[in-house]
Write a protein that holds these residues in place. Structure first.
Motif, mmCIF file in Angstrom:
data_model
loop_
_atom_site.group_PDB
_atom_site.id
_atom_site.type_symbol
_atom_site.label_atom_id
_atom_site.label_comp_id
_atom_site.label_asym_id
_atom_site.label_seq_id
_atom_site.Cartn_x
_atom_site.Cartn_y
_atom_site.Cartn_z
ATOM 1 N N SER A 189 -48.351 -30.384 28.794
ATOM 2 C CA SER A 189 -46.863 -30.500 29.306
ATOM 3 C C SER A 189 -46.955 -32.002 28.981
ATOM 4 C CB SER A 189 -46.160 -30.651 29.875
ATOM 5 O OG SER A 189 -46.416 -31.002 31.166
ATOM 6 N N GLY A 229 -46.336 -31.561 36.072
ATOM 7 C CA GLY A 229 -46.772 -30.759 35.534
ATOM 8 C C GLY A 229 -48.330 -31.983 35.098
ATOM 9 N N ASP A 279 -45.465 -26.159 28.838
ATOM 10 C CA ASP A 279 -46.197 -25.672 30.058
ATOM 11 C C ASP A 279 -47.073 -24.446 29.519
ATOM 12 O OD1 ASP A 279 -47.728 -25.051 32.585
ATOM 13 O OD2 ASP A 279 -46.307 -25.834 33.606
ATOM 14 N N ASN A 313 -51.599 -28.680 31.723
ATOM 15 C CA ASN A 313 -50.902 -27.252 31.607
ATOM 16 C C ASN A 313 -50.584 -27.885 30.413
ATOM 17 O OD1 ASN A 313 -48.830 -29.795 31.832
ATOM 18 N ND2 ASN A 313 -47.619 -28.772 33.560
ATOM 19 N N ASN A 334 -45.334 -25.812 39.376
ATOM 20 C CA ASN A 334 -44.093 -26.552 38.446
ATOM 21 C C ASN A 334 -42.822 -26.303 38.178
ATOM 22 O OD1 ASN A 334 -44.115 -29.298 36.818
ATOM 23 N ND2 ASN A 334 -44.640 -28.587 34.472
ATOM 24 N N ASP A 352 -41.060 -30.664 31.461
ATOM 25 C CA ASP A 352 -41.986 -30.412 31.398
ATOM 26 C C ASP A 352 -41.886 -29.592 30.325
ATOM 27 O OD1 ASP A 352 -44.105 -32.673 32.293
ATOM 28 O OD2 ASP A 352 -44.432 -30.788 33.504
ATOM 29 N N ASP A 399 -49.447 -20.916 37.417
ATOM 30 C CA ASP A 399 -47.983 -22.010 37.551
ATOM 31 C C ASP A 399 -48.524 -22.453 39.482
ATOM 32 O OD1 ASP A 399 -46.668 -24.233 38.199
ATOM 33 O OD2 ASP A 399 -44.861 -22.709 37.548
#
Ligand SMILES: [Zn+2]
Length: 703
Positions: free
Chosen positions: A359, A352, A450, A357, A284, A447, A458
């Protein structure tokens, strides 16, 4: 029996027209149907295999890959450029950093257990960036946080490896440079979020200060570090073997760029940006932004090239480079391109899956120092896509209408788009574009938060192909509007934008009321701050209308109607605030500025010298030019002043905007009023003191 009469009903929902007035249905549908989530998702698969630290071999591989795709997608003038870096050369105001080459790196516990703690070959994230060579066997010492001098009292760390979770560059300075340790094992929490401490198995990135001459660090999970700590506490000596073969020194940053040429080469350029760097996997942050502007580029190049969309007047440019540093190097090297840029679309973390995550996707406004219609364009398309996604999720429409990725089997989700529009927020390349000496308004997509940011978690698994498709469409549609909008559209666009500006202006009335009643301020001062908030918001919104007139080259009086509507609205608000202030006991006829009698506040600063904001991830201009001692005396930045600020971390935002509001006409007092409206009342003495430091550093001079 008569047969029923059939009516053919053309049913148009509001959401189907949500993209208006910026784009017609046909153009919107063409962009929507061409956009793909599968293509960027596949491109991301490759990028996440590379450890993309700036000025390293893997970064250049990533750049090569993007360049190859840009050529395949039919972009013009696709090429990469290398900008030399040596730690002293400057690009604009920013001092360059250093390159890093790693051949191998391993950390073993050799006694009492035999345990591999990290290997560059399989998991490069374990080696902190800018680690130096080492080949040694030594003891591990727990120094707790390790970023405070007291952590070392009564401990002999000379020739040993320290275990610490403090800020890594500070641990490096204390443990290695001052106390003679050779290396660090770190579980420093990098980018803390509400969830980030819960999963103790994640490995976070670390970077050492590349300008320090020695030392290395290995990053481990909190779980691993805690196990080591508990064994050390129990008196068990832990012996480590560390082998690092790496060099830090001069090198280059690589930046890839390509264009879709506009029909009129004098009409300026719209620039898309992202940052191609970061540790593996960095899905991301920020593989996602890079593959998504690439997808926006593919969609636009295809539709314009095949004649489905008319070629826009303005050129569309795409840039992939290391975060902030690539932007500064590119703009400093190409002043002629810098001068042509009219608007920016920046993507940093846009793919994301929010159910993984956590977000929220944000369209982020420009700061108050640079009001622009670009945020409205992004916000309108964001709303269109969000509504379409919600209608699809509720079962009302087909997948295509809901902009769901179905091309590669079921890889995209059917999620809603959890999104909003937020005020300016700092932390990526848009800080450069939005700053006053570049002044290219940025539509910034991100985003945030996260929970996996800057960790080995990630990964591509957290990314939703449907979201990539939606954001690619958002980017393509917004950029196409920026590249095509003309003065002929003003009669429709200005009323539309005025209505949105009225809504935003109305939003400051509540906070203005609260200021007038603020018990921490004396009645007259509270009244002044309340009125100031409405005044500054009026200036911001009027400037937003003017921005589209200037952007399209429309007649000067085109926004006069809208400006009058906003001024009338503000006058009403001021009247209500005046009555409220009188009720509270304010005595004056009109409130006077708290700085009215201060001669220092009447001074007018003018920006001089090189372009750019004053802070970068690896450089702080005031600190470099003034030295540590003088820098620590700047009241806005030092800790003694923060009790005056609403929120501690806001001092950086104030500093950024103070410099941005310097335009050779505003006085110190007026700059104080501007930032007080944006971030909360700030004593003008802090603004004055900060600008004095800027004058000493030759960022500004007094008029
Ligand atoms: Zn980022």
């Amino acid at each position: 029996m008569r047969s029923p009469i059939c009516f053919f009903i053309v049913f148009i929902t509001f959401s189907a027209l949500g993209q208006q007035p910026f784009l017609g249905v046909r153009q919107w549908t063409a962009l929507r149907d061409e956009s793909s989530g599968a293509a960027p998702h596949e491109n991301l698969r490759y990028l996440t295999g590379l450890h993309r630290v700036p000025a390293t071999a893997d970064f250049d591989l990533a750049a090569q890959f993007v360049l190859q795709r840009a050529r395949e997608y039919g972009l013009a003038d696709a090429h990469s450029e290398q900008f030399p870096i040596d730690g002293t050369r400057h690009y604009g105001l920013m001092r360059s950093y250093l390159a890093w080459t790693v051949e191998e790196a391993r950390l073993w516990e050799v006694r009492p257990q035999h345990l591999l703690l990290g290997d560059w070959k399989t998991d490069p994230i374990h080696l902190a960036d800018y680690s130096h060579s080492a080949d040694l066997e030594t003891e591990l010492v727990d120094v707790g946080n390790g970023a405070r001098e007291g952590d070392y009292s009564g401990k002999d760390v000379r020739g040993k490896i320290v275990l610490a979770d403090g800020v890594l560059a500070r641990v490096q300075q204390l443990a290695i440079t001052q106390h003679g340790a050779v290396g660090i094992i770190s579980d420093m929490p990098n980018q803390t979020t509400a969830w980030s401490g819960l999963d103790t198995t994640v490995v976070r990135w670390g970077h050492l200060d590349a300008r320090q001459p020695s030392g290395f660090a290995f990053m481990v999970s909190r779980q691993t570090a805690e196990a080591l700590r508990s064994r050390l506490r129990g008196g068990e000596p832990v012996i480590l073997n560390s082998h690092v073969k790496a060099t830090v020194g001069p090198g280059h940053w690589t930046v890839v760029t390509a264009t879709i040429p506009g029909a009129d080469s004098a009409a300026g350029e719209i620039v898309y940006s992202c940052h191609l760097d970061h540790e593996r996997p960095g899905a991301n942050d920020n593989g996602s932004g890079c593959v998504t502007i690439l997808e926006s580029a593919r969609v636009l190049a295809h539709l314009i090239g095949s004649g489905v969309l008319p070629r826009p007047k303005r050129t569309l440019r795409f840039i992939w480079g290391p975060e902030v540093e690539g932007t500064m190097a590119f703009l400093a090297t190409h002043p002629e391109i810098k001068q042509r840029l009219r608007a920016n679309i920046h993507m940093d973390m846009v793919g994301g899956d929010p159910f993984k995550n956590k977000s929220v996707f944000h369209a982020t406004a420009t700061p108050w120092s640079l009001p622009s219609f670009v945020t409205d364009v992004g916000a309108v398309f964001l709303d269109t896509i969000r509504t379409a996604a919600s209608e699809y999720a509720e079962g009302e429409t087909q997948a295509e209408t809901g902009i769901v990725e179905t091309r590669a089997g079921g890889q995209g989700t059917r999620n809603e788009l959890i999104a909003d529009v937020t005020p300016y927020s700092s932390g990526s390349d848009h800080d450069d574009y939005d700053s006053s000496t570049i002044a290219v308004p940025s539509l910034y997509f991100r985003d945030w938060p996260d929970i996996y940011i800057h960790t080995d978690h990630d990964t591509l698994d957290q990314i939703d192909a449907t979201k990539l498709r939606r954001v690619a469409l958002l980017g393509a549609a917004s950029g196409y509007v920026f590249a095509t909008v003309t003065t002929q559209q003003l009669p429709t666009l200005l009323p539309f934008l005025t209505a949105r500006a009225e809504a935003r202006l109305a939003q400051v009335f509540g906070p203005a009321q609260q200021l007038v009643d603020n018990p921490q301020l004396e009645a007259g001062a509270a009244w002044y701050e309340g009125r100031n908030l409405v005044n500054q918001a009026l200036q911001r919104e009027s400037a937003t209308l003017r921005s589209i007139v200037e952007f399209t080259g429309g007649p000067a009086e085109a926004d006069a109607d809208g400006a009058k509507v906003l001024a009338d609205q503000a006058r009403n608000f001021q009247g209500w605030l005046d009555r409220q202030a009188k009720l509270r006991g304010a005595q004056e006829r009109t409130p006077t500025a708290p700085w009215a009698g201060d001669p220092e506040a009447k001074r007018v600063p003018v920006r001089i010298g090189e372009f750019g904001p004053l802070t970068y991830q690896n450089d702080n201009v005031l600190l470099a030019r003034l030295g540590k001692e003088r820098y620590a005396k700047i009241k806005l930045i030092n800790s003694e002043a923060t009790q005056l600020l609403n929120v501690r971390d806001q001092s950086e935002l104030y500093a950024y905007e103070i410099v941005n509001f310097v335009n050779g006409r505003r006085t110190v007092g007026e700059i104080g009023d501007a930032v007080s409206a944006e971030y909360g009342p700030l004593p003008v003495s802090l603004v004055s003191d900060y600008l004095d430091a800027c004058a000493e550093a030759e960022i500004i001079r007094w008029k």
